[in-house]
Design a protein around this motif. Structure first.
Motif, PDB file in Angstrom:
ATOM      1  N   THR A  96       0.813  -1.217   0.000  1.00  0.00           N
ATOM      2  CA  THR A  96       0.000   0.000   0.000  1.00  0.00           C
ATOM      3  C   THR A  96       0.847   1.267   0.000  1.00  0.00           C
ATOM      4  O   THR A  96       0.425   2.289  -0.539  1.00  0.00           O
ATOM      5  CB  THR A  96      -0.943   0.019   1.213  1.00  0.00           C
ATOM      6  N   ASP A  97       2.025   1.218   0.615  1.00  0.00           N
ATOM      7  CA  ASP A  97       2.877   2.407   0.641  1.00  0.00           C
ATOM      8  C   ASP A  97       3.302   2.795  -0.777  1.00  0.00           C
ATOM      9  O   ASP A  97       3.227   3.968  -1.167  1.00  0.00           O
ATOM     10  CB  ASP A  97       4.117   2.163   1.505  1.00  0.00           C
ATOM     11  N   ALA A  98       3.756   1.812  -1.543  1.00  0.00           N
ATOM     12  CA  ALA A  98       4.157   2.081  -2.931  1.00  0.00           C
ATOM     13  C   ALA A  98       2.958   2.507  -3.763  1.00  0.00           C
ATOM     14  O   ALA A  98       3.059   3.398  -4.623  1.00  0.00           O
ATOM     15  CB  ALA A  98       4.812   0.841  -3.541  1.00  0.00           C
ATOM     16  N   LEU A  99       1.802   1.895  -3.492  1.00  0.00           N
ATOM     17  CA  LEU A  99       0.593   2.256  -4.223  1.00  0.00           C
ATOM     18  C   LEU A  99       0.206   3.696  -3.930  1.00  0.00           C
ATOM     19  O   LEU A  99      -0.170   4.453  -4.837  1.00  0.00           O
ATOM     20  CB  LEU A  99      -0.549   1.311  -3.833  1.00  0.00           C
ATOM     21  N   GLY A 100       0.325   4.102  -2.673  1.00  0.00           N
ATOM     22  CA  GLY A 100       0.013   5.483  -2.315  1.00  0.00           C
ATOM     23  C   GLY A 100       0.938   6.472  -2.996  1.00  0.00           C
ATOM     24  O   GLY A 100       0.499   7.534  -3.454  1.00  0.00           O
ATOM     25  N   ARG A 101       2.219   6.123  -3.080  1.00  0.00           N
ATOM     26  CA  ARG A 101       3.168   7.018  -3.757  1.00  0.00           C
ATOM     27  C   ARG A 101       2.836   7.134  -5.247  1.00  0.00           C
ATOM     28  O   ARG A 101       2.948   8.218  -5.841  1.00  0.00           O
ATOM     29  CB  ARG A 101       4.601   6.494  -3.590  1.00  0.00           C
ATOM     30  N   ALA A 102       2.416   6.021  -5.847  1.00  0.00           N
ATOM     31  CA  ALA A 102       2.074   6.050  -7.270  1.00  0.00           C
ATOM     32  C   ALA A 102       0.865   6.947  -7.527  1.00  0.00           C
ATOM     33  O   ALA A 102       0.846   7.736  -8.481  1.00  0.00           O
ATOM     34  CB  ALA A 102       1.796   4.629  -7.774  1.00  0.00           C
ATOM     35  N   VAL A 103      -0.151   6.846  -6.662  1.00  0.00           N
ATOM     36  CA  VAL A 103      -1.343   7.683  -6.828  1.00  0.00           C
ATOM     37  C   VAL A 103      -0.997   9.146  -6.578  1.00  0.00           C
ATOM     38  O   VAL A 103      -1.505  10.046  -7.250  1.00  0.00           O
ATOM     39  CB  VAL A 103      -2.469   7.201  -5.888  1.00  0.00           C
ATOM     40  N   ASP A 104      -0.108   9.398  -5.598  1.00  0.00           N
ATOM     41  CA  ASP A 104       0.324  10.779  -5.340  1.00  0.00           C
ATOM     42  C   ASP A 104       1.018  11.371  -6.570  1.00  0.00           C
ATOM     43  O   ASP A 104       0.812  12.549  -6.905  1.00  0.00           O
ATOM     44  CB  ASP A 104       1.271  10.824  -4.145  1.00  0.00           C
ATOM     45  N   LYS A 105       1.829  10.568  -7.245  1.00  0.00           N
ATOM     46  CA  LYS A 105       2.491  11.043  -8.466  1.00  0.00           C
ATOM     47  C   LYS A 105       1.456  11.341  -9.556  1.00  0.00           C
ATOM     48  O   LYS A 105       1.567  12.330 -10.284  1.00  0.00           O
ATOM     49  CB  LYS A 105       3.485  10.005  -8.971  1.00  0.00           C
ATOM     50  N   LEU A 106       0.466  10.463  -9.647  1.00  0.00           N
ATOM     51  CA  LEU A 106      -0.582  10.661 -10.645  1.00  0.00           C
ATOM     52  C   LEU A 106      -1.284  11.994 -10.419  1.00  0.00           C
ATOM     53  O   LEU A 106      -1.539  12.753 -11.370  1.00  0.00           O
ATOM     54  CB  LEU A 106      -1.585   9.508 -10.577  1.00  0.00           C
ATOM     55  N   LYS A 107      -1.580  12.302  -9.151  1.00  0.00           N
ATOM     56  CA  LYS A 107      -2.251  13.561  -8.830  1.00  0.00           C
ATOM     57  C   LYS A 107      -1.308  14.757  -8.990  1.00  0.00           C
ATOM     58  O   LYS A 107      -1.735  15.839  -9.394  1.00  0.00           O
ATOM     59  CB  LYS A 107      -2.782  13.513  -7.398  1.00  0.00           C
ATOM     60  N   ARG A 108      -0.054  14.523  -8.676  1.00  0.00           N
ATOM     61  CA  ARG A 108       0.910  15.618  -8.669  1.00  0.00           C
ATOM     62  C   ARG A 108       1.192  16.150 -10.066  1.00  0.00           C
ATOM     63  O   ARG A 108       1.382  17.353 -10.268  1.00  0.00           O
ATOM     64  CB  ARG A 108       2.208  15.115  -8.037  1.00  0.00           C
ATOM     65  N   TYR A 109       1.201  15.251 -11.049  1.00  0.00           N
ATOM     66  CA  TYR A 109       1.600  15.641 -12.399  1.00  0.00           C
ATOM     67  C   TYR A 109       0.416  15.726 -13.352  1.00  0.00           C
ATOM     68  O   TYR A 109       0.504  15.382 -14.525  1.00  0.00           O
ATOM     69  CB  TYR A 109       2.650  14.667 -12.934  1.00  0.00           C
ATOM     70  N   THR A 110      -0.732  16.135 -12.832  1.00  0.00           N
ATOM     71  CA  THR A 110      -1.898  16.397 -13.679  1.00  0.00           C
ATOM     72  C   THR A 110      -2.226  17.882 -13.593  1.00  0.00           C
ATOM     73  O   THR A 110      -1.827  18.569 -12.655  1.00  0.00           O
ATOM     74  CB  THR A 110      -3.119  15.580 -13.218  1.00  0.00           C
ATOM     75  N   ASN A 111      -2.946  18.354 -14.577  1.00  0.00           N
ATOM     76  CA  ASN A 111      -3.342  19.766 -14.511  1.00  0.00           C
ATOM     77  C   ASN A 111      -4.500  19.928 -13.518  1.00  0.00           C
ATOM     78  O   ASN A 111      -5.051  18.945 -13.010  1.00  0.00           O
ATOM     79  CB  ASN A 111      -3.711  20.300 -15.898  1.00  0.00           C
ATOM     80  N   GLU A 112      -4.861  21.164 -13.252  1.00  0.00           N
ATOM     81  CA  GLU A 112      -5.852  21.442 -12.206  1.00  0.00           C
ATOM     82  C   GLU A 112      -7.208  20.826 -12.529  1.00  0.00           C
ATOM     83  O   GLU A 112      -7.897  20.315 -11.647  1.00  0.00           O
ATOM     84  CB  GLU A 112      -5.981  22.960 -12.011  1.00  0.00           C
ATOM     85  N   LYS A 113      -7.600  20.860 -13.792  1.00  0.00           N
ATOM     86  CA  LYS A 113      -8.887  20.292 -14.184  1.00  0.00           C
ATOM     87  C   LYS A 113      -8.912  18.788 -13.946  1.00  0.00           C
ATOM     88  O   LYS A 113      -9.880  18.236 -13.408  1.00  0.00           O
ATOM     89  CB  LYS A 113      -9.169  20.593 -15.660  1.00  0.00           C
TER      90      LYS A 113
END
Length: 330
Positions: A96-113
């Motif tokens: 789950t820790d690695a999964l959380g980091r992956a989702v954080d990256k997904l959110k981090r590198y998307t535009n605001e919309k």
């Protein structure tokens, strides 16, 4: 991070549509400015249309047509990944820790919309699951790693956690871990029994990695092995007992959702369902499952199950009757 990871991260950040300087990119990724310039040169060489504006408001940005196109995941794919992470985390997924980091990256590198859409959809899904024990999570990680590395484990199973000596010791080749009906199982070859076996992970006392390695059989299906051992074939096993239950269709529909009865169903007609069950569960587990339905259902056969239901009901009535007899009268 590797150069490839840095390049991908820079591409994600610029794809958000924001203009960013080399220093801002370097600070965000915690790398040197020279590394940023080398990565941008490589991205430009690979065909990414990055432009640079000089001056006080300058910086790097990607041309709109490229920035608007999906780099890896479109909006539906992003939503599906976030939803899948919710299911996995609540089920006790061991990484789950690695999964959380992956989702954080997904959110981090998307535009605001895109980020707004992801947040809306992720908050619109909830999963109810009992929390997993931290020790069990550690065992799941060990089993998954051993399955991937093809390493034999020394397993103590079924004993008391306070006294590991009470469990059975065996060498075990973990072929897979399985999540089924709220429980984690591991399936593989048991050297003690010389056969394929399933083990509940919450009943494992300890695991130790050995120097031995194994090869997983081709076309192996952990799902098939688990269901074959837990649920006998209702049509092909002559030792099974026929159970006939009569009830309103909505009750029968509920019974069909049960993991055991749903698999054992062999015939269904309006107001009646026929099952094939092993005698052990029939007289130990099934009566307690059917008891809450009370008079909403009728067991037409076998007579032994009817007698067992009556016995269980009497036992419960006597238990609470004795409690009432000890209470002071008003």
């Amino acid at each position: 991070m590797s150069k490839a990871d840095n390049m991908l991260s820079i591409l994600w950040m610029l794809r958000s549509g924001k203009k960013m300087t080399a220093q801002q990119l370097a600070d965000e990724l915690e790398i040197h400015v020279r590394t940023v310039y080398r990565c941008i040169d490589s991205l430009c060489a690979s065909g990414v249309p990055i432009i640079a504006d000089s001056g006080p408001n300058g910086g790097f940005q990607i041309l709109g047509t490229f920035a608007d196109s999906p780099l890896m995941f479109d909006a539906e794919e992003q939503k599906a990944l976030v939803h899948a992470s919710v299911f996995a985390q609540e089920a006790g997924y061991p990484h789950t820790d690695a999964l959380g980091r992956a989702v954080d990256k997904l959110k981090r590198y998307t535009n605001e919309k895109q980020l707004t859409q992801i947040e809306r959809h992720s908050s619109g899904l909830s999963v109810l699951q009992p929390p997993i024990d931290p020790e069990q999570k550690g065992r799941l990680q060990c089993l998954e790693e051993a399955a991937g590395q093809r390493q034999t484990l020394r397993m103590v199973y079924g004993g008391s956690k306070g006294d590991p000596g009470t469990g059975s010791v065996r060498e075990f080749d973990p072929y897979s871990i399985i999540h089924w009906k709220g429980q984690w199982y591991t399936t593989g070859y048991c050297h003690l029994r010389k056969d394929l076996r399933n083990f509940r992970v919450d009943r494992i006392v300890s695991l130790d990695v050995t120097d031995r390695r194994f090869e997983r059989p081709e076309n192996f299906s952990a799902k098939d092995v688990l269901l074959e051992q837990l649920l006998p074939d209702p049509a092909g096993d002559p030792s099974l007992v026929t159970v006939r239950i009569q009830a309103h269709d909505h009750v029968l529909n509920e019974l069909k959702q049960h993991w055991l009865l749903g698999h054992a169903l062999i015939e269904r007609s309006p107001g009646e369902a026929v099952y094939r069950l092993d005698s052990t569960s029939l007289h130990s587990y099934v009566p307690y499952f059917l008891l809450p339905y009370g008079k909403a259902l009728t067991i037409a056969e076998p007579e032994s199950l009817v007698l067992r239901m009556a016995e269980v009901s009497r036992g419960i009535a006597e238990h609470y009757g004795s409690m009432l007899s000890g209470l002071p009268s008003e």
